[in-house]
Motif scaffolding. Structure first.
Motif, PDB file in Angstrom:
ATOM      1  N   THR A  34       0.848  -1.203   0.000  1.00 38.51           N
ATOM      2  CA  THR A  34       0.000   0.000   0.000  1.00 38.51           C
ATOM      3  C   THR A  34       0.880   1.248   0.000  1.00 38.51           C
ATOM      4  OG1 THR A  34      -1.764  -1.153   1.152  1.00 38.51           O
ATOM      5  CG2 THR A  34      -1.770   1.249   1.320  1.00 38.51           C
ATOM      6  N   HIS A  35       1.900   1.227   0.846  1.00 37.84           N
ATOM      7  CA  HIS A  35       2.815   2.378   0.910  1.00 37.84           C
ATOM      8  C   HIS A  35       3.476   2.602  -0.456  1.00 37.84           C
ATOM      9  CE1 HIS A  35       5.701   5.183   2.558  1.00 37.84           C
ATOM     10  NE2 HIS A  35       6.656   4.504   1.934  1.00 37.84           N
ATOM     11  N   GLN A  36       3.910   1.520  -1.082  1.00 38.88           N
ATOM     12  CA  GLN A  36       4.566   1.667  -2.393  1.00 38.88           C
ATOM     13  C   GLN A  36       3.586   2.218  -3.436  1.00 38.88           C
ATOM     14  OE1 GLN A  36       6.551  -2.076  -3.364  1.00 38.88           O
ATOM     15  NE2 GLN A  36       8.393  -1.353  -2.339  1.00 38.88           N
ATOM     16  N   MET A  37       2.306   1.824  -3.295  1.00 41.35           N
ATOM     17  CA  MET A  37       1.303   2.307  -4.240  1.00 41.35           C
ATOM     18  C   MET A  37       1.114   3.821  -4.103  1.00 41.35           C
ATOM     19  SD  MET A  37      -1.976  -0.044  -4.687  1.00 41.35           S
ATOM     20  CE  MET A  37      -1.819  -1.180  -6.051  1.00 41.35           C
ATOM     21  N   GLN A  38       1.289   4.315  -2.868  1.00 38.05           N
ATOM     22  CA  GLN A  38       1.046   5.740  -2.598  1.00 38.05           C
ATOM     23  C   GLN A  38       2.279   6.603  -2.859  1.00 38.05           C
ATOM     24  OE1 GLN A  38      -0.181   5.173   1.425  1.00 38.05           O
ATOM     25  NE2 GLN A  38      -2.305   4.688   0.895  1.00 38.05           N
ATOM     26  N   THR A  39       3.404   5.977  -3.221  1.00 41.29           N
ATOM     27  CA  THR A  39       4.638   6.728  -3.479  1.00 41.29           C
ATOM     28  C   THR A  39       5.049   6.509  -4.938  1.00 41.29           C
ATOM     29  OG1 THR A  39       5.967   4.859  -2.737  1.00 41.29           O
ATOM     30  CG2 THR A  39       5.436   6.504  -1.079  1.00 41.29           C
ATOM     31  N   PRO A  40       5.972   7.342  -5.430  1.00 40.71           N
ATOM     32  CA  PRO A  40       6.303   7.226  -6.863  1.00 40.71           C
ATOM     33  C   PRO A  40       7.136   5.987  -7.211  1.00 40.71           C
ATOM     34  CG  PRO A  40       6.998   9.355  -5.947  1.00 40.71           C
ATOM     35  CD  PRO A  40       6.592   8.511  -4.797  1.00 40.71           C
ATOM     36  N   ILE A  41       7.573   5.196  -6.239  1.00 36.02           N
ATOM     37  CA  ILE A  41       8.456   4.066  -6.574  1.00 36.02           C
ATOM     38  C   ILE A  41       7.826   3.192  -7.669  1.00 36.02           C
ATOM     39  CG2 ILE A  41       7.590   2.528  -4.742  1.00 36.02           C
ATOM     40  CD1 ILE A  41      10.592   1.615  -4.423  1.00 36.02           C
ATOM     41  N   GLN A  42       8.661   2.811  -8.641  1.00 35.46           N
ATOM     42  CA  GLN A  42       8.226   1.990  -9.790  1.00 35.46           C
ATOM     43  C   GLN A  42       9.155   0.798  -9.859  1.00 35.46           C
ATOM     44  OE1 GLN A  42       5.043   3.560 -11.518  1.00 35.46           O
ATOM     45  NE2 GLN A  42       6.085   2.068 -12.775  1.00 35.46           N
ATOM     46  N   GLY A  43       8.679  -0.297 -10.351  1.00 33.68           N
ATOM     47  CA  GLY A  43       9.558  -1.436 -10.575  1.00 33.68           C
ATOM     48  C   GLY A  43       8.796  -2.735 -10.536  1.00 33.68           C
ATOM     49  N   ALA A  44       9.510  -3.812 -10.853  1.00 31.68           N
ATOM     50  CA  ALA A  44       8.873  -5.125 -10.886  1.00 31.68           C
ATOM     51  C   ALA A  44       8.624  -5.651  -9.474  1.00 31.68           C
ATOM     52  CB  ALA A  44       9.782  -6.100 -11.631  1.00 31.68           C
ATOM     53  N   LEU A  45       7.701  -6.603  -9.402  1.00 30.63           N
ATOM     54  CA  LEU A  45       7.465  -7.348  -8.160  1.00 30.63           C
ATOM     55  C   LEU A  45       7.771  -8.809  -8.477  1.00 30.63           C
ATOM     56  CD1 LEU A  45       4.891  -5.121  -8.543  1.00 30.63           C
ATOM     57  CD2 LEU A  45       4.578  -5.805  -6.180  1.00 30.63           C
ATOM     58  N   ALA A  46       8.397  -9.521  -7.556  1.00 25.28           N
ATOM     59  CA  ALA A  46       8.788 -10.894  -7.879  1.00 25.28           C
ATOM     60  C   ALA A  46       8.723 -11.776  -6.651  1.00 25.28           C
ATOM     61  CB  ALA A  46      10.204 -10.906  -8.450  1.00 25.28           C
ATOM     62  N   GLU A  47       8.461 -13.048  -6.907  1.00 23.04           N
ATOM     63  CA  GLU A  47       8.537 -14.031  -5.827  1.00 23.04           C
ATOM     64  C   GLU A  47       9.304 -15.252  -6.318  1.00 23.04           C
ATOM     65  OE1 GLU A  47       4.936 -16.042  -4.314  1.00 23.04           O
ATOM     66  OE2 GLU A  47       5.815 -15.908  -2.313  1.00 23.04           O
ATOM     67  N   ILE A  48      10.251 -15.698  -5.517  1.00 22.42           N
ATOM     68  CA  ILE A  48      10.925 -16.978  -5.792  1.00 22.42           C
ATOM     69  C   ILE A  48      10.271 -17.998  -4.864  1.00 22.42           C
ATOM     70  CG2 ILE A  48      13.101 -18.239  -5.636  1.00 22.42           C
ATOM     71  CD1 ILE A  48      14.563 -15.649  -6.329  1.00 22.42           C
ATOM     72  N   GLY A  49       9.604 -18.991  -5.446  1.00 19.52           N
ATOM     73  CA  GLY A  49       8.859 -19.978  -4.655  1.00 19.52           C
ATOM     74  C   GLY A  49       7.417 -19.543  -4.482  1.00 19.52           C
ATOM     75  N   THR A  50       6.658 -19.585  -5.582  1.00 17.96           N
ATOM     76  CA  THR A  50       5.270 -19.093  -5.515  1.00 17.96           C
ATOM     77  C   THR A  50       4.329 -20.100  -4.880  1.00 17.96           C
ATOM     78  OG1 THR A  50       4.665 -20.075  -7.639  1.00 17.96           O
ATOM     79  CG2 THR A  50       5.536 -17.824  -7.690  1.00 17.96           C
ATOM     80  N   PHE A  51       4.671 -21.406  -4.995  1.00 12.65           N
ATOM     81  CA  PHE A  51       3.742 -22.497  -4.666  1.00 12.65           C
ATOM     82  C   PHE A  51       2.402 -22.176  -5.343  1.00 12.65           C
ATOM     83  CE2 PHE A  51       1.365 -25.053  -1.286  1.00 12.65           C
ATOM     84  CZ  PHE A  51       1.661 -26.261  -1.886  1.00 12.65           C
ATOM     85  N   LEU A  52       1.295 -22.196  -4.649  1.00 11.54           N
ATOM     86  CA  LEU A  52      -0.017 -22.043  -5.298  1.00 11.54           C
ATOM     87  C   LEU A  52      -0.476 -20.587  -5.418  1.00 11.54           C
ATOM     88  CD1 LEU A  52      -1.653 -25.112  -3.553  1.00 11.54           C
ATOM     89  CD2 LEU A  52      -1.196 -24.921  -6.003  1.00 11.54           C
ATOM     90  N   GLY A  53       0.368 -19.658  -4.945  1.00 11.57           N
ATOM     91  CA  GLY A  53       0.054 -18.251  -5.177  1.00 11.57           C
ATOM     92  C   GLY A  53      -0.522 -17.489  -3.995  1.00 11.57           C
ATOM     93  N   LYS A  54      -0.474 -18.092  -2.811  1.00 16.75           N
ATOM     94  CA  LYS A  54      -1.066 -17.403  -1.649  1.00 16.75           C
ATOM     95  C   LYS A  54      -0.484 -15.998  -1.465  1.00 16.75           C
ATOM     96  CE  LYS A  54      -2.513 -18.682   3.055  1.00 16.75           C
ATOM     97  NZ  LYS A  54      -3.839 -19.258   2.866  1.00 16.75           N
ATOM     98  N   THR A  55       0.806 -15.861  -1.662  1.00 16.75           N
ATOM     99  CA  THR A  55       1.433 -14.537  -1.595  1.00 16.75           C
ATOM    100  C   THR A  55       1.494 -13.900  -2.985  1.00 16.75           C
ATOM    101  OG1 THR A  55       2.803 -15.345   0.233  1.00 16.75           O
ATOM    102  CG2 THR A  55       3.498 -13.288  -0.826  1.00 16.75           C
ATOM    103  N   PHE A  56       1.824 -14.728  -3.985  1.00 11.53           N
ATOM    104  CA  PHE A  56       2.088 -14.204  -5.334  1.00 11.53           C
ATOM    105  C   PHE A  56       0.882 -13.472  -5.928  1.00 11.53           C
ATOM    106  CE2 PHE A  56       2.485 -14.827  -9.995  1.00 11.53           C
ATOM    107  CZ  PHE A  56       3.646 -14.082 -10.177  1.00 11.53           C
ATOM    108  N   ILE A  57      -0.306 -14.007  -5.729  1.00 13.47           N
ATOM    109  CA  ILE A  57      -1.493 -13.354  -6.316  1.00 13.47           C
ATOM    110  C   ILE A  57      -1.688 -11.973  -5.674  1.00 13.47           C
ATOM    111  CG2 ILE A  57      -4.008 -13.533  -6.590  1.00 13.47           C
ATOM    112  CD1 ILE A  57      -3.572 -16.607  -6.823  1.00 13.47           C
ATOM    113  N   GLY A  58      -1.375 -11.850  -4.404  1.00 10.65           N
ATOM    114  CA  GLY A  58      -1.439 -10.538  -3.746  1.00 10.65           C
ATOM    115  C   GLY A  58      -0.471  -9.559  -4.387  1.00 10.65           C
ATOM    116  N   LEU A  59       0.716 -10.039  -4.763  1.00 11.74           N
ATOM    117  CA  LEU A  59       1.687  -9.164  -5.436  1.00 11.74           C
ATOM    118  C   LEU A  59       1.140  -8.747  -6.804  1.00 11.74           C
ATOM    119  CD1 LEU A  59       5.144 -10.893  -4.733  1.00 11.74           C
ATOM    120  CD2 LEU A  59       3.816  -9.355  -3.284  1.00 11.74           C
TER     121      LEU A  59
END
Ligand SMILES: C[S@@+](CC[C@H](N)C(=O)[O-])C[C@H]1O[C@@H](n2cnc3c(N)ncnc32)[C@H](O)[C@@H]1O
Length: 240
Positions: A34-59
């Protein structure tokens, strides 16, 4: 509430996906995004080890226009197919066009490939793949090759009772890293099977801001100054 906030909220979208992230970690990651969304920071989001996406889908739900979201996993059995099906359900149509899922052993990914996959320096990376010492060291080194200023890197299973090798890999990687510093230990909530303790890290100039953000995101917790890999950091206290 934005998409990732609904996903990571108690009883939110992530509750329907098998995986490993404790409620406190979900709260902290959601607040960071949320903080990153409210600031100008830009860039990719990545996960190593997604499994079924519990965290990855949130990213994937937290991406800004034009940003790539990259997930790597060796995808045993039908894990990859299930992840893609969940992504299609949550991000229908062209809303998923920014998401790249690759069946890869992360320790064989070269920095050049990582940069190609990400497209731009990462603003958020979650490392939760192979839990051996060598792989953790390699994954952190890979992540540090392409980081935006102020990027957040979350390392899973720090101080895990069953995986001391992970902690040793994290400490050794952080001791020599010039562009990734530890910020704070986010203790897990409840049983270790519900997701482990995480170590939040960031680039050198962003440590204090990141700690302030975590402190605000975790009201009711106690914290103390500590030292991790030779650098000043903080630990939040686990009442539960
Ligand atoms: C603990 S699970 C990840 C949980 C997930 N992050 C979540 O939020 O639920 C670890 C994942 O790492 C993957 N993995 C193991 N070795 C790997 C490697 N060398 N490269 C990429 N992924 C790997 C496993 O297939 C597994 O899906």
């Amino acid at each position: 509430m934005s998409g990732h906030e609904e996903w990571f909220a108690p009883g939110g979208g992530m509750a329907a996906v098998k995986g490993f992230i404790s409620p406190r970690s979900a709260q902290a990651i959601s607040a960071i995004l949320t903080h990153q969304m409210q600031t100008p920071i830009q860039g990719a989001l990545a996960e190593i080890g997604t499994f079924l996406g519990k965290t990855f889908i949130g990213l994937a739900l937290a991406a800004k226009p034009g940003e790539h979201v990259v997930g790597l996993d060796i995808f045993e059995a039908d894990v990859g197919e299930k992840l893609v099906a969940s992504l299609r359900r949550v991000l229908p149509g062209d809303r998923a066009s920014h998401v790249r899922v690759a069946k890869r052993d992360s320790t064989t990914v070269t920095p050049a490939e990582w940069m190609r996959l990400l497209g731009s320096p990462a603003r958020f990376v979650h490392i939760d793949g192979d839990h051996t010492y060598e792989a953790v060291l390699s994954d952190i080194q890979l992540a540090t090759t392409f980081l935006a200023d102020g990027a957040i890197v979350v390392l899973d299973d720090f101080m895990h009772e069953w995986y001391p090798d992970v902690s040793e890999g994290i400490i050794d990687a952080l001791r020599v890293s010039k562009n990734l510093f530890p910020v704070a230990v986010i203790p897990r909530t409840g049983s270790v099977m519900g997701g482990g303790t995480k170590l939040v890290c960031t680039t050198p100039g962003a440590v204090d801001d990141c700690f302030r953000l975590l402190k605000a995101a975790l009201p009711g917790t106690t914290f103390r100054d500590c030292r991790i890999a030779g650098k000043p950091a903080w630990a939040f206290f686990n009442y539960d």
